[in-house]
Design an enzyme around this catalytic site. Structure first.
Site, PDB file in Angstrom:
ATOM      1  N   ALA A  65      84.106  15.541  63.168  1.00 18.84           N
ATOM      2  CA  ALA A  65      83.914  16.987  61.617  1.00 18.84           C
ATOM      3  C   ALA A  65      82.654  17.867  61.468  1.00 18.84           C
ATOM      4  O   ALA A  65      81.984  17.428  63.395  1.00 18.84           O
ATOM      5  CB  ALA A  65      84.168  15.587  60.860  1.00 18.84           C
ATOM      6  N   GLY A 108      85.322  11.964  63.357  1.00 19.77           N
ATOM      7  CA  GLY A 108      86.342  12.022  62.827  1.00 19.77           C
ATOM      8  C   GLY A 108      87.783  12.694  63.266  1.00 19.77           C
ATOM      9  O   GLY A 108      89.187  12.421  63.539  1.00 19.77           O
ATOM     10  N   GLU A 111      88.370   9.214  64.028  1.00 18.63           N
ATOM     11  CA  GLU A 111      89.358   8.273  63.320  1.00 18.63           C
ATOM     12  C   GLU A 111      90.672   9.357  62.670  1.00 18.63           C
ATOM     13  O   GLU A 111      91.870   8.916  62.483  1.00 18.63           O
ATOM     14  CB  GLU A 111      88.949   9.254  61.498  1.00 18.63           C
ATOM     15  CG  GLU A 111      87.068   8.001  61.417  1.00 18.63           C
ATOM     16  CD  GLU A 111      86.396   8.607  60.601  1.00 18.63           C
ATOM     17  OE1 GLU A 111      85.382   9.954  60.988  1.00 18.63           O
ATOM     18  OE2 GLU A 111      85.983   7.725  59.535  1.00 18.63           O
ATOM     19  N   GLU A 131      78.403   8.703  63.619  1.00 18.82           N
ATOM     20  CA  GLU A 131      77.497   9.286  62.419  1.00 18.82           C
ATOM     21  C   GLU A 131      76.988   8.694  62.229  1.00 18.82           C
ATOM     22  O   GLU A 131      75.852   9.353  60.997  1.00 18.82           O
ATOM     23  CB  GLU A 131      78.790   9.006  61.161  1.00 18.82           C
ATOM     24  CG  GLU A 131      80.082   9.781  61.663  1.00 18.82           C
ATOM     25  CD  GLU A 131      81.247   9.021  62.225  1.00 18.82           C
ATOM     26  OE1 GLU A 131      80.888   8.293  63.163  1.00 18.82           O
ATOM     27  OE2 GLU A 131      82.250   9.651  62.183  1.00 18.82           O
TER      28      GLU A 131
HETATM   29  C1  HXC Z   1      80.453  20.704  64.930  1.00 20.92           C
HETATM   30  C2  HXC Z   1      80.178  20.835  67.122  1.00 20.92           C
HETATM   31  C3  HXC Z   1      80.655  19.436  66.604  1.00 20.92           C
HETATM   32  C4  HXC Z   1      80.525  18.691  65.715  1.00 20.92           C
HETATM   33  C5  HXC Z   1      80.383  19.895  68.841  1.00 20.92           C
HETATM   34  N1  HXC Z   1      80.261  20.741  69.141  1.00 20.92           N
HETATM   35  N2  HXC Z   1      80.403  19.269  68.061  1.00 20.92           N
HETATM   36  N3  HXC Z   1      80.130  21.218  65.883  1.00 20.92           N
HETATM   37  N4  HXC Z   1      80.089  19.801  64.698  1.00 20.92           N
HETATM   38  N5  HXC Z   1      80.694  17.365  65.019  1.00 20.92           N
HETATM   39  C6  HXC Z   1      79.527  22.104  68.390  1.00 20.92           C
HETATM   40  C7  HXC Z   1      78.173  21.955  69.143  1.00 20.92           C
HETATM   41  O1  HXC Z   1      77.269  22.447  68.251  1.00 20.92           O
HETATM   42  C8  HXC Z   1      78.309  23.454  70.132  1.00 20.92           C
HETATM   43  O2  HXC Z   1      77.957  25.236  69.327  1.00 20.92           O
HETATM   44  C9  HXC Z   1      79.177  23.462  71.174  1.00 20.92           C
HETATM   45  O3  HXC Z   1      80.643  22.311  70.639  1.00 20.92           O
HETATM   46  C10 HXC Z   1      79.827  22.356  72.042  1.00 20.92           C
HETATM   47  O4  HXC Z   1      79.117  21.246  72.106  1.00 20.92           O
HETATM   48  P1  HXC Z   1      77.778  20.909  73.138  1.00 20.92           P
HETATM   49  O5  HXC Z   1      76.640  19.877  71.971  1.00 20.92           O
HETATM   50  O6  HXC Z   1      76.627  21.730  73.683  1.00 20.92           O
HETATM   51  O7  HXC Z   1      78.554  20.009  74.155  1.00 20.92           O
HETATM   52  P2  HXC Z   1      78.275  18.848  75.529  1.00 20.92           P
HETATM   53  O8  HXC Z   1      76.176  18.804  75.654  1.00 20.92           O
HETATM   54  O9  HXC Z   1      79.386  19.040  76.388  1.00 20.92           O
HETATM   55  O10 HXC Z   1      77.958  17.687  74.219  1.00 20.92           O
HETATM   56  C11 HXC Z   1      79.363  17.640  73.417  1.00 20.92           C
HETATM   57  C12 HXC Z   1      79.105  16.217  72.301  1.00 20.92           C
HETATM   58  C13 HXC Z   1      78.256  16.745  71.422  1.00 20.92           C
HETATM   59  C14 HXC Z   1      78.097  14.803  73.445  1.00 20.92           C
HETATM   60  C15 HXC Z   1      80.413  15.626  72.038  1.00 20.92           C
HETATM   61  O11 HXC Z   1      79.166  17.658  71.615  1.00 20.92           O
HETATM   62  C16 HXC Z   1      78.500  15.381  70.002  1.00 20.92           C
HETATM   63  O12 HXC Z   1      77.634  14.857  70.021  1.00 20.92           O
HETATM   64  N6  HXC Z   1      78.534  16.039  68.733  1.00 20.92           N
HETATM   65  C17 HXC Z   1      78.982  15.551  67.927  1.00 20.92           C
HETATM   66  C18 HXC Z   1      79.503  14.486  67.775  1.00 20.92           C
HETATM   67  C19 HXC Z   1      79.182  13.636  66.921  1.00 20.92           C
HETATM   68  O13 HXC Z   1      78.445  13.335  65.468  1.00 20.92           O
HETATM   69  N7  HXC Z   1      80.355  13.464  66.020  1.00 20.92           N
HETATM   70  C20 HXC Z   1      80.457  13.109  64.885  1.00 20.92           C
HETATM   71  C21 HXC Z   1      80.293  14.154  63.953  1.00 20.92           C
HETATM   72  S1  HXC Z   1      79.959  13.089  61.701  1.00 20.92           S
HETATM   73  P3  HXC Z   1      77.442  25.561  69.698  1.00 20.92           P
HETATM   74  O14 HXC Z   1      77.733  26.813  68.923  1.00 20.92           O
HETATM   75  O15 HXC Z   1      75.809  25.309  69.562  1.00 20.92           O
HETATM   76  O16 HXC Z   1      77.863  26.581  70.976  1.00 20.92           O
HETATM   77  C22 HXC Z   1      81.851  12.894  61.619  1.00 20.92           C
HETATM   78  C23 HXC Z   1      82.128  12.554  60.372  1.00 20.92           C
HETATM   79  C24 HXC Z   1      83.730  12.007  59.838  1.00 20.92           C
HETATM   80  O17 HXC Z   1      82.930  12.529  62.308  1.00 20.92           O
HETATM   81  C25 HXC Z   1      83.346  11.511  58.394  1.00 20.92           C
HETATM   82  C26 HXC Z   1      82.532  12.210  57.360  1.00 20.92           C
HETATM   83  C27 HXC Z   1      80.873  11.911  57.561  1.00 20.92           C
END
Ligand code: HXC
Length: 257
Positions: A65, A108, A111, A131
């Site tokens: 998400a 997400g 999911e 998360e």
């Molecule tokens: C918003 C995101 C994002 C996310 C990545 N980006 N994931 N933006 N929401 N979930 C954005 C980054 O901010 C970045 O933007 C760009 O995408 C590239 O990501 P990087 O982090 O620079 O890439 P990398 O270093 O290759 O790392 C990849 C990654 C990492 C390991 C997947 O992006 C990451 O950990 N993402 C979050 C994963 C996560 O926690 N997902 C769960 C989300 S919560 P900029 O602008 O900085 O270039 C969820 C909840 C669902 O899903 C249910 C409700 C609560």
């Protein structure tokens, strides 16, 4: 319809939805949810579509998400806006949906894959529910569908620790049905979707609905639902055709009625 965050295409009897927010690794914001739900619903009412594929990019199916969209929200806003509501519409389509996953399927993203009926995985895929690292929990079905897919103890470890798993582990625990080389993912998804789409649509709808019922019901109730769904198909032209074709030792020509 004009979409901004997804690419939508019909090839033969297969509807394709490709998540397309590369700058955010396909993070699922409200617009993506609305567009995916709208595209899937449009395919769902089209009798020319017998299967849907949802995919992302080589690097990310979806990295979750959209964290930046959620960050400032309050509990009341989360509830009153029904922040993930559009995904219920997506999960409710009667057409089989294949998730073709390469790269990150986190939070997400994992999911979303689990809202689909079949998960095909590239060897590059990484699945997880991270998360807990953000001070929250899965919010698009991850605590519920993951348990039903892999059992309590695997799901609990993944949700509580946030550990990311690779494609082989995901296959071993039963989350994905098959792992294929990343270069073959779309071809394999195409072949599987075309196979499903070649079957009689009423029987495919009935199969999906009855499989879905198994997630919700005790055994006796599920078996009763199966009995009715099975019987109902005997009023279709395709049941007569399918069984006649078997008897006459020829391929069936389904008319999807
Ligand atoms: C918003 C995101 C994002 C996310 C990545 N980006 N994931 N933006 N929401 N979930 C954005 C980054 O901010 C970045 O933007 C760009 O995408 C590239 O990501 P990087 O982090 O620079 O890439 P990398 O270093 O290759 O790392 C990849 C990654 C990492 C390991 C997947 O992006 C990451 O950990 N993402 C979050 C994963 C996560 O926690 N997902 C769960 C989300 S919560 P900029 O602008 O900085 O270039 C969820 C909840 C669902 O899903 C249910 C409700 C609560």
């Amino acid at each position: 319809t004009e979409y901004e965050t997804i690419l939508v295409e019909q090839r033969g009897r297969v509807g394709w939805i490709t998540l397309n927010r590369p700058q955010a690794l396909n993070a699922l914001n409200g617009q993506v949810a609305d567009e995916v739900a709208a595209a899937a619903s449009a395919f769902d009412v089209d009798e020319g579509v017998g299967a849907i594929v949802v995919t992302g990019s080589e690097k990310a199916f979806a990295a979750g998400a959209d964290i930046k969209e959620m960050e400032g929200m309050t509990s009341a806003e989360m509830l009153s806006t029904d922040h993930f509501g559009a995904w219920r519409e997506f999960a409710a389509v009667r057409t089989p949906v294949i998730a073709a996953v390469a790269g990150y399927a986190l939070g997400g993203g994992c999911e979303l894959a689990m809202m689909c009926d079949i998960i095909l995985s590239a060897d590059s895929a990484k699945f997880g529910q991270p998360e807990i690292n953000l001070g929250v929990i899965p919010g698009m079905g991850g605590t519920q569908r993951l348990i039903r897919a892999v059992g309590y103890y695997k799901a609990a470890e993944l949700v509580l620790s946030g550990r990311i798993i690779g494609a082989d582990e995901a296959e071993r625990i039963g989350l994905v049905s098959r792992v294929v080389p990343a270069a073959d993912l779309l071809a394999e998804a195409t072949a599987l979707a075309e196979t499903i789409a070649s079957k009689s649509l009423p029987s495919v709808y009935a199969a999906k609905a009855t499989l879905d019922a198994a997630m919700e019901t005790p055994l006796a109730e599920g078996l009763a639902a199966e009995k009715v769904a099975f019987a109902e198909l005997f009023d279709t032209a395709d049941q007569k055709e399918g069984m006649a074709a078997f008897r006459e030792k020829r391929p069936p020509h389904f008319v999807h009625r």
